[in-house]
Each structure stands twice: as structure tokens, then as C-alpha cells.
Design an enzyme around this catalytic site. Structure first.
Site, mmCIF file in Angstrom:
data_model
loop_
_atom_site.group_PDB
_atom_site.id
_atom_site.type_symbol
_atom_site.label_atom_id
_atom_site.label_comp_id
_atom_site.label_asym_id
_atom_site.label_seq_id
_atom_site.Cartn_x
_atom_site.Cartn_y
_atom_site.Cartn_z
ATOM 1 N N ARG A 1 58.929 -27.492 -15.568
ATOM 2 C CA ARG A 1 58.816 -27.965 -16.958
ATOM 3 C C ARG A 1 59.881 -28.944 -17.362
ATOM 4 O O ARG A 1 59.712 -29.459 -18.548
ATOM 5 C CB ARG A 1 59.175 -26.434 -17.696
ATOM 6 C CG ARG A 1 59.369 -26.324 -19.271
ATOM 7 C CD ARG A 1 59.268 -25.290 -19.811
ATOM 8 N NE ARG A 1 60.388 -24.182 -19.347
ATOM 9 C CZ ARG A 1 61.747 -24.608 -19.449
ATOM 10 N NH1 ARG A 1 62.297 -25.531 -19.948
ATOM 11 N NH2 ARG A 1 62.488 -23.509 -18.670
ATOM 12 N N TYR B 1 45.875 -41.107 -37.264
ATOM 13 C CA TYR B 1 45.142 -40.139 -36.513
ATOM 14 C C TYR B 1 45.216 -38.587 -37.271
ATOM 15 O O TYR B 1 45.976 -38.061 -37.622
ATOM 16 C CB TYR B 1 45.499 -39.840 -35.022
ATOM 17 C CG TYR B 1 45.033 -38.895 -34.324
ATOM 18 C CD1 TYR B 1 43.480 -39.121 -33.863
ATOM 19 C CD2 TYR B 1 45.404 -37.746 -33.911
ATOM 20 C CE1 TYR B 1 42.874 -38.220 -33.105
ATOM 21 C CE2 TYR B 1 44.777 -36.770 -33.053
ATOM 22 C CZ TYR B 1 43.453 -37.132 -32.638
ATOM 23 O OH TYR B 1 42.920 -36.109 -31.867
ATOM 24 N N ASP C 1 51.963 -45.508 -32.768
ATOM 25 C CA ASP C 1 50.969 -44.913 -31.937
ATOM 26 C C ASP C 1 50.239 -46.219 -31.547
ATOM 27 O O ASP C 1 49.333 -46.646 -32.316
ATOM 28 C CB ASP C 1 50.335 -43.778 -32.735
ATOM 29 C CG ASP C 1 49.279 -43.116 -31.973
ATOM 30 O OD1 ASP C 1 48.821 -43.838 -30.958
ATOM 31 O OD2 ASP C 1 48.824 -42.028 -32.293
ATOM 32 N N LYS D 1 43.424 -41.385 -23.639
ATOM 33 C CA LYS D 1 42.290 -42.609 -23.915
ATOM 34 C C LYS D 1 42.314 -43.743 -22.771
ATOM 35 O O LYS D 1 41.952 -43.393 -21.649
ATOM 36 C CB LYS D 1 42.485 -42.943 -25.492
ATOM 37 C CG LYS D 1 42.682 -41.958 -26.340
ATOM 38 C CD LYS D 1 41.657 -40.968 -26.434
ATOM 39 C CE LYS D 1 41.982 -39.703 -27.584
ATOM 40 N NZ LYS D 1 42.483 -39.932 -28.708
#
Ligand code: PLP
Length: 393
Positions: free
Chosen positions: A56, A110, A182, A207
Site C-alpha cells: 500500500r 473531465y 491533466d 489512456k
């Protein structure tokens, strides 16, 4: 770099080499780094609490290799991967903003990011104002003493607008605001915002960075100080990328430059052919001379990526019929993979908005978004031409 705007292959020699060779040293001679499918690691003699290696905490060899590759291709000092693009975005904003702070955000971000800003940020006491990325004279009226972050995207979905990115950097520098971009749609193959002065670069690695539509992941690249804060927050929120997904992303990233060069070329070619078809009313792609940010894109980017959109004559019904006639391109969300996908933003990514809000963003019912893959451009055009020709009968 501007030569590539006509669709020819940009010079990516250095990036291409860095994508292959910038990872960690080989483990036991392995040419490809294995998946470290272990949740925990034996403590080394003399190590203390900060040296603990546990999954983690984002510090497995797979995580470290990705961080090394990401800094090498973006020019950042440090990087971290997260379980999705949204995990990277929300964690970064929560690391940089606290109750009482204010953020300026581009109005066409987005959908998931806009939802986080309109629903979650106010619940945490963070004030949000949206701005038109093109209207830098209007930004000063919205800025506050408490403004900490300015968030934009490199290319907007689905009309490929390019904000006045140079002014964003200057505006933030002058006021000590953290500039965050972004850069998912441009990808590091077409645009390197940290080199131009942005403080933080984010991606949905789902992406272009991965490029094969087989995982979700995100990443953040910035200074050591900011990435330390992001990792600290990520460790609390727990949105760690699984080692097998890390391995797939390590593999996918190696071909980023090759894939994106082909996608630039395919999108540019399709945009040009679509613009000449009588069943198409309008095409949005920055290499076209009638795009509002054609000159800015030519100046800032070495290519415009694989997403374009076009309006079908006859509106929503006609557009849906064209999409239904396509044989290569599948109707699905997402982008940046090797296969071409299409969608209608009015009934998918922007379905939650009113027709008026969509109209303001240039999204009519007849708009089709294309996320091109790396197929042969002639085959893609043949598919679209046949589907559009059917619309004229
Ligand atoms: C897809 C996308 C995201 C969200 O990424 P996930 O990996 O789906 O969480 C964020 N920003 C942009 C620009 C995107 O296209």
C-alpha cells in the site's frame, strides 16, 4: 516540432530511447522486470520505520520502476502511480488543498474531475470557481487570497480546445499558485508541461500511457516536495496500483511514442477526409486551419493526439446510424488504446449536462467523438466513408 502538425512522424528519438531504458536496474539479469507479487518485504538490518516496504505504501520495485520512467519522460523530479486517473486527481487535490482554500478550474474538465470539484471539494470546505481557459483577462476577477491551485487540461474533450497554457503558468507564478495540468489527452509524447513551467502533471494512465485498454491507472509527476505530499495522502486513502497492473503499464509505456505518432497521423488524416465529406457538418481537430486553437496547438504540441470529433448532418439520429454502420470502430467510452473507438458525447460523457450546457461546449446531439487507434488510416477512412455514404441514401 511544428512539422508534425501535418501528420508526419515527429522526432521522438530521445523520448523513444528513454521509454525503453529509463527503468530500474535489471533484477537478476532479467531483461523485463518481473511482477513483484508480494504484499510485504523482509526488513533489512538497521532499517527503520521509513524503510518499511509494503504494497500500500507504493514502494515495490514495480512502483519504483514506473516512477523512474515517468520522471525520465516528463522532466519531473519525482512521480507516483495510483489505482486510476481519478485516484491520481482526487488524491493530488486533497494533498494540495485544505478547508478554507480555493481552486480555479477550467470549465470543460473531465466529467469525473468536475463532479469531484462540485460535490466532494465543497464538502471538504474547499471553494471552487470555474474559468474559461481562453479568457485570461477574466481570471483575475475570480482569484482570491486563498487560491492555492489552478487546474487545467492540455486538450479538452470532445472539441479539443487548448487553454491559454502559457498564461496559466505566468498567472500562477506571479501569485504563488500551484499550476496543475491533466495531460492525459496530449500525453508526454506530444506535450511536456513541466518543461514549460507547470508545477504538477497528472494522467489517466488508462489512456495513452498504457495504450492497450486493459487496465485503469493514474500518475502524478512533480517536484520531490509535492510528490511526497501526494504519496503521504495516497498511503492514507489506499488507492495503490496493483503490481500486476504496474507490470502491464510498464510494458505498455515502452511503445508510447510509436503508438502516439501513429495516432497523431491517423487522427490528422481522418479529420481532413471527414471535413471533405458532404454528410459531415463540422470537424474538431487542432491540425485543421479552422480550429479556434490551431496556432496555439501548433506552437505548444508536437502532435494533437488521437481524439477528434465531428458533427453529422441530420443530428442525433443520423449520427447514431453512422456509428451503427461502422465495422472497425466500436461504440465504447475511453481513448488512447490501439483500437479505434467512437462515442456520442451527448448520450455518454456529457449525458448528465443540460442541452444548453452542452451547446455552450459545442456538443450537439449529432456530435461523434472518435478515439483513433493504430490501424492503417486508409482502412479507418474506408470504414467511416462507407458509414457516412449510407447516411446520404
Ligand atoms: C479518463 C480520464 C480521467 C479519469 O481517469 P480514470 O483512469 O478513468 O480514472 C481523467 N482525466 C481525463 C482527461 C481522462 O480522459
Amino acid at each position: 516540432m511544428a512539422e508534425s502538425m501535418d501528420g508526419s512522424m515527429p522526432d521522438m528519438m530521445n523520448l523513444r530511447t528513454r521509454l525503453i531504458h529509463s527503468g530500474l536496474a535489471r533484477t537478476d539479469g532479467a531483461i523485463v522486470q518481473p511482477v513483484f507479487q508480494t504484499a510485504t518485504y523482509e526488513s533489512r538490518p538497521g532499517s527503520d520505520y521509513d524503510d518499511i516496504r509494503y504494497l500500500r505504501l507504493n514502494n515495490s520495485p514495480n512502483h519504483a520502476d514506473l516512477a523512474a520512467r515517468l520522471t525520465a519522460i516528463t522532466g519531473g523530479a519525482a512521480a507516483v502511480v495510483a489505482a486510476s486517473g481519478m485516484a491520481a486527481i482526487s488524491t493530488t487535490l486533497m494533498a494540495l488543498l485544505k478547508s478554507g482554500d480555493h481552486i480555479l478550474a477550467q470549465d470543460c474538465l473531465y466529467g469525473g474531475t468536475l463532479s469531484f470539484l462540485s460535490e466532494d471539494a465543497p464538502a471538504m470546505g474547499i471553494a471552487v470557481d470555474t474559468i474559461d481557459g481562453d479568457a485570461c483577462d477574466a481570471w483575475v476577477a475570480k482569484v482570491r487570497d486563498s487560491t492555492r491551485v489552478f487546474l487545467v487540461e492540455s486538450l479538452s474533450n470532445p472539441t479539443l480546445r487548448v487553454a491559454d497554457l502559457e498564461s496559466v503558468v505566468a498567472f500562477c507564478r506571479e501569485r504563488g499558485i500551484i499550476s496543475v495540468i491533466d495531460n492525459t489527452f496530449a500525453s508526454p509524447a506530444n506535450f511536456r508541461p513541466l518543461e514549460m513551467g507547470f508545477d504538477v502533471e497528472l494522467h489517466s494512465a488508462t489512456k495513452y500511457l498504457n495504450g492497450h485498454s486493459d487496465l485503469v491507472a493514474g500518475c502524478v509527476i512533480s517536484s520531490r516536495e509535492i510528490i511526497e505530499k501526494v504519496i503521504h495522502k495516497l498511503n492514507h486513502l489506499g488507492a495503490t496500483l496493483d503490481p500486476h497492473a504496474c507490470f502491464l503499464l510498464q510494458r505498455g509505456m515502452k511503445t508510447l511514442a510509436l503508438r502516439v505518432a501513429q495516432q497523431n497521423e491517423n487522427a490528422s488524416y481522418l479529420a481532413q477526409r471527414l471535413a471533405g465529406h458532404p454528410a459531415v457538418a463540422h470537424v474538431n481537430y487542432p491540425t485543421l486551419a479552422d480550429h479556434p486553437h490551431h496556432e496555439r496547438a501548433r506552437r505548444l504540441f508536437s502532435g494533437c493526439g488521437g481524439v477528434l470529433s465531428f458533427d453529422v448532418v441530420g443530428g442525433g439520429v443520423a449520427a447514431q446510424e453512422v456509428m451503427d454502420r461502422l465495422q472497425l470502430a466500436a461504440d465504447a467510452p475511453s481513448l488512447g488504446g490501439v483500437e479505434t473507438l467512437v462515442s456520442r458525447p451527448a448520450v455518454s460523457s456529457h449525458a448528465g449536462q443540460s442541452p444548453e450546457q452542452r451547446a455552450a461546449l459545442g456538443i450537439g446531439a449529432g456530435l461523434v467523438r472518435v478515439a483513433v487507434g493504430i490501424e492503417a488510416a486508409e482502412d479507418l477512412w474506408a470504414d467511416f466513408a462507407r458509414a457516412l455514404d449510407g447516411a446520404r441514401k
